[in-house]
Design an enzyme around this catalytic site. Structure first.
Site, mmCIF file in Angstrom:
data_model
loop_
_atom_site.group_PDB
_atom_site.id
_atom_site.type_symbol
_atom_site.label_atom_id
_atom_site.label_comp_id
_atom_site.label_asym_id
_atom_site.label_seq_id
_atom_site.Cartn_x
_atom_site.Cartn_y
_atom_site.Cartn_z
ATOM 1 N N CYS A 1 -2.573 9.060 3.005
ATOM 2 C CA CYS A 1 -2.229 8.757 1.463
ATOM 3 C C CYS A 1 -3.276 8.947 0.570
ATOM 4 O O CYS A 1 -3.067 9.192 -0.592
ATOM 5 C CB CYS A 1 -2.129 6.915 1.554
ATOM 6 S SG CYS A 1 -3.346 6.002 2.357
ATOM 7 N N GLU B 1 0.838 -1.323 -0.079
ATOM 8 C CA GLU B 1 -0.091 0.098 -0.055
ATOM 9 C C GLU B 1 1.074 1.252 0.033
ATOM 10 O O GLU B 1 1.757 1.625 1.034
ATOM 11 C CB GLU B 1 -0.921 0.088 1.161
ATOM 12 C CG GLU B 1 -1.862 -1.096 1.450
ATOM 13 C CD GLU B 1 -2.945 -1.091 0.707
ATOM 14 O OE1 GLU B 1 -3.341 -0.092 -0.219
ATOM 15 O OE2 GLU B 1 -3.791 -1.917 0.620
HETATM 16 P P1 NAD Z 1 8.330 5.216 4.478
HETATM 17 O O1 NAD Z 1 8.316 4.238 3.320
HETATM 18 O O2 NAD Z 1 9.532 6.029 4.826
HETATM 19 O O3 NAD Z 1 8.166 4.104 5.909
HETATM 20 C C1 NAD Z 1 7.247 3.337 6.176
HETATM 21 C C2 NAD Z 1 7.681 2.009 7.132
HETATM 22 O O4 NAD Z 1 8.732 1.291 6.015
HETATM 23 C C3 NAD Z 1 8.536 2.574 8.255
HETATM 24 O O5 NAD Z 1 8.312 1.502 9.152
HETATM 25 C C4 NAD Z 1 10.003 2.382 7.672
HETATM 26 O O6 NAD Z 1 10.927 2.066 8.767
HETATM 27 C C5 NAD Z 1 9.907 1.082 6.926
HETATM 28 N N1 NAD Z 1 11.071 1.149 5.482
HETATM 29 C C6 NAD Z 1 11.612 2.126 5.356
HETATM 30 N N2 NAD Z 1 12.658 1.291 4.205
HETATM 31 C C7 NAD Z 1 12.479 0.013 4.519
HETATM 32 C C8 NAD Z 1 13.234 -1.015 3.841
HETATM 33 N N3 NAD Z 1 14.056 -0.682 2.957
HETATM 34 N N4 NAD Z 1 12.984 -2.130 4.226
HETATM 35 C C9 NAD Z 1 11.735 -2.351 5.122
HETATM 36 N N5 NAD Z 1 11.057 -1.373 5.596
HETATM 37 C C10 NAD Z 1 11.503 -0.063 5.360
HETATM 38 O O7 NAD Z 1 6.957 5.883 4.671
HETATM 39 P P2 NAD Z 1 6.471 7.154 5.717
HETATM 40 O O8 NAD Z 1 7.004 8.106 5.399
HETATM 41 O O9 NAD Z 1 6.315 6.525 7.094
HETATM 42 O O10 NAD Z 1 5.027 7.064 5.112
HETATM 43 C C11 NAD Z 1 4.509 7.962 4.399
HETATM 44 C C12 NAD Z 1 4.178 7.280 3.083
HETATM 45 O O11 NAD Z 1 3.357 6.157 3.196
HETATM 46 C C13 NAD Z 1 3.570 8.145 2.096
HETATM 47 O O12 NAD Z 1 4.193 8.092 0.696
HETATM 48 C C14 NAD Z 1 2.010 7.773 1.975
HETATM 49 O O13 NAD Z 1 1.365 8.079 0.764
HETATM 50 C C15 NAD Z 1 2.345 6.045 2.183
HETATM 51 N N6 NAD Z 1 1.108 5.625 2.751
HETATM 52 C C16 NAD Z 1 0.486 4.794 2.029
HETATM 53 C C17 NAD Z 1 -0.689 4.457 2.499
HETATM 54 C C18 NAD Z 1 -1.846 3.295 1.623
HETATM 55 O O14 NAD Z 1 -2.587 2.565 2.200
HETATM 56 N N7 NAD Z 1 -1.714 3.295 0.185
HETATM 57 C C19 NAD Z 1 -1.385 4.709 3.893
HETATM 58 C C20 NAD Z 1 -0.445 5.218 4.605
HETATM 59 C C21 NAD Z 1 0.640 5.955 3.935
#
Ligand code: NAD
Length: 496
Positions: free
Chosen positions: A286, A251
């Site tokens: 999101c 997502e």
């Molecule tokens: P992010 O991608 O920076 O982090 C999300 C999670 O992924 C965190 O727990 C982080 O520690 C982990 N992570 C980061 N790199 C990783 C890797 N290489 N391997 C495994 N895990 C890793 O996102 P964010 O800044 O926390 O959230 C914002 C983003 O999330 C926005 O782009 C938003 O649109 C998206 N989002 C999408 C949805 C959806 O349902 N489509 C919902 C909420 C947020």
């Protein structure tokens, strides 16, 4: 019991009642950056190995239960999560920044989602039997095994539960990796949940994405990854999961367009709905509206009324009842939105900075940003083409509906979209042309989608679908168990 105002919160590793020691890092209040709300463990690959082993052991207990038995245990767990939600909501506002009613919604989603999937769990065992002249085939769902849920910081509790509840109902033990920017209320919620279920069924591994997260997704003992976060991180997750051919659902980000047609009634309801969609959680959802396309006949009227409505927004500490939005969650996010707005100004767009600071806001001590409305910018500017994830929105006029649909689709994303008009049939027809996982008519916000509708993104917004039985199928293996005694009609050359 903790009071949310304690500064002693720690997000520790939760797994099978065992103790794990790791270095910790601080969690800062985004409305008062001098305040440390708590700390989280920096788990690394050694802890990940042990927690995956605990989850593998739990799979042998949780997987063989019937769906109805799992449902009963999940209902009882929901009872526990309904206790003391107010203090977890307050804690969430202190670490995440958003206003308290949003944190209540986020925390309150946990027992609600668990109950929904507790009700669905018996249906996991339903088998489809196909009988024909050649014999019988039974199609059944099997648990996949240890399932990793990776969570972002904007709606940490709700988004975690959206993935975790169906994974548990489908018979999988779960390992959650919270975001480093909002790990506390989620870990506390999961600690409670884990205490009501058999050891190792719910585990938490706090830490950095590049360490704990990366170690989890590439671990040979993990069979499924349910990831919610940004598109770049989603790519890294896919690369890590490739090592063991681990199944991944994603997502990811969105750059949701809203198309306001000439036939829309630009009244108070429409303006307030769109304002709410853009600025909820300071724009950090999101599927918030991220781009507005408004048909020329109502453009001036819309922009005037919208600016006035946005000017009512009050920005401050999420715990202050006077605030209608809180700060951005972290420094990186504030810098990214600020840079996008500066580039837009530099390119000659009009940026109306509106609203006001709450009287008690400690403006220089928080990641605060006033809401803005941006006009006079070309469709190819960065504020239009990138996901801003902040309290600002570009408004672009259009003449022909075909142009609006073309601009709406001119993006790598495809999470959600909306069309606004009093002519519902026309709006639905326009919606059919938009490449997004969800398309709404005359609404576009939290609540617009529900469990009866598949939720997920097209293109770079994701892989797979959540909600309802779609979420169960994302984390189940489908097996065809077939007995066809008569093979004479099977294709192939005759055997001599
Ligand atoms: P992010 O991608 O920076 O982090 C999300 C999670 O992924 C965190 O727990 C982080 O520690 C982990 N992570 C980061 N790199 C990783 C890797 N290489 N391997 C495994 N895990 C890793 O996102 P964010 O800044 O926390 O959230 C914002 C983003 O999330 C926005 O782009 C938003 O649109 C998206 N989002 C999408 C949805 C959806 O349902 N489509 C919902 C909420 C947020």
């Amino acid at each position: 019991m903790h009071s949310a105002a304690d500064t002693t919160w720690t997000a520790q590793v939760v797994s099978a009642g065992r103790k794990y020691t790791a270095e910790t890092a601080p969690v800062v209040n985004p409305a008062r950056t001098g305040e440390i709300v708590g700390t989280y463990a920096l788990a690394g690959s050694r802890i990940v190995d042990e927690v995956v082993r605990n989850a593998q052991a739990a799979a042998a207990v949780w997987g063989p239960l019937s769906g109805a038995e799992r449902g009963r245990l999940l209902h009882a767990a929901a009872d526990t999560l309904e206790q003391d939600m107010a203090s977890r909501a307050e804690l969430l506002t202190r670490e995440q920044g958003k206003v308290l009613w949003e944190s209540r919604l986020d925390v309150g989603g946990a027992p609600a989602l668990l109950r929904y999937y507790a009700g669905v769990a018996p249906a996991v065992d339903e088998e489809t039997v196909v009988r024909d002249a050649r014999g019988t085939t039974v199609i059944r769902r099997l648990p996949m095994g240890p399932t990793v849920v990776i969570v972002p910081w904007n709606y940490p509790v709700y988004l975690c539960m959206m993935a975790l509840a169906p994974a548990l109902a489908a018979g999988n033990p779960v390992i959650v990796k919270p975001s480093e920017f909002a790990p506390l209320a989620l870990t506390e919620t999961l600690r409670l949940l884990a205490s009501t279920l058999p050891d190792g069924v719910v585990n938490v591994v706090p830490g950095l994405g590049s360490e704990a997260g990366a170690a989890l997704v590439s671990h040979p003992g993990v069979r499924k990854v349910l990831f919610t976060g940004g598109t770049e991180s989603g790519r890294a997750v896919l690369r890590g999961a490739a090592r063991n051919i681990t199944s991944v659902s994603l997502e990811l980000g969105g750059n949701d367009p809203a198309i306001v047609l000439d036939t829309a009634a630009v009244d108070d309801r429409l303006i307030r709905e769109i304002r709410r969609s853009v600025y909820t959680c300071a724009g950090q959802v999101c599927f918030n509206i991220k781009r507005l396309y408004v048909q020329r006949g109502v453009y001036d009227e819309f922009v005037d009324a919208f600016r006035q409505a946005v000017d009512e927004i009050v920005v401050g500490d999420g715990l202050d009842p006077a605030s209608t939005i809180g700060p951005l969650n972290n420094e990186r996010q504030l810098a990214s939105v600020t840079a996008l707005l500066e580039a837009t100004r530099g390119a000659g767009a009009r940026v109306d900075v509106l609203g006001r600071a709450a009287d008690d806001a400690d403006w220089d001590q928080g990641y605060f940003m006033l809401p803005s409305v941006v006009t006079g910018l070309p469709h190819d500017s960065a504020l239009v083409s990138r996901e801003q994830f902040g309290p600002t929105v570009p408004v672009v006029p259009f003449d022909d509906v075909e142009d609006a649909v073309r601009m709406a689709n001119d993006t790598e994303y495809g999470l959600a979209a909306s069309v606004w008009s009093e002519d519902t049939e026309h709006a639905l027809a326009v919606g059919r042309g938009i490449a997004a996982g969800s398309v709404f008519v005359n609404s576009h916000r939290v609540g617009s989608s529900d469990m009866t509708m598949p939720f997920g993104g097209m293109k770079h917004s994701g892989l797979g679908r959540n909600h309802g039985m779609w979420a169960i199928d994302e984390c189940s293996e489908l097996q065809a168990l077939s007995h066809r005694p008569d093979t004479s009609a099977f294709p192939g050359p005759p055997v001599r």
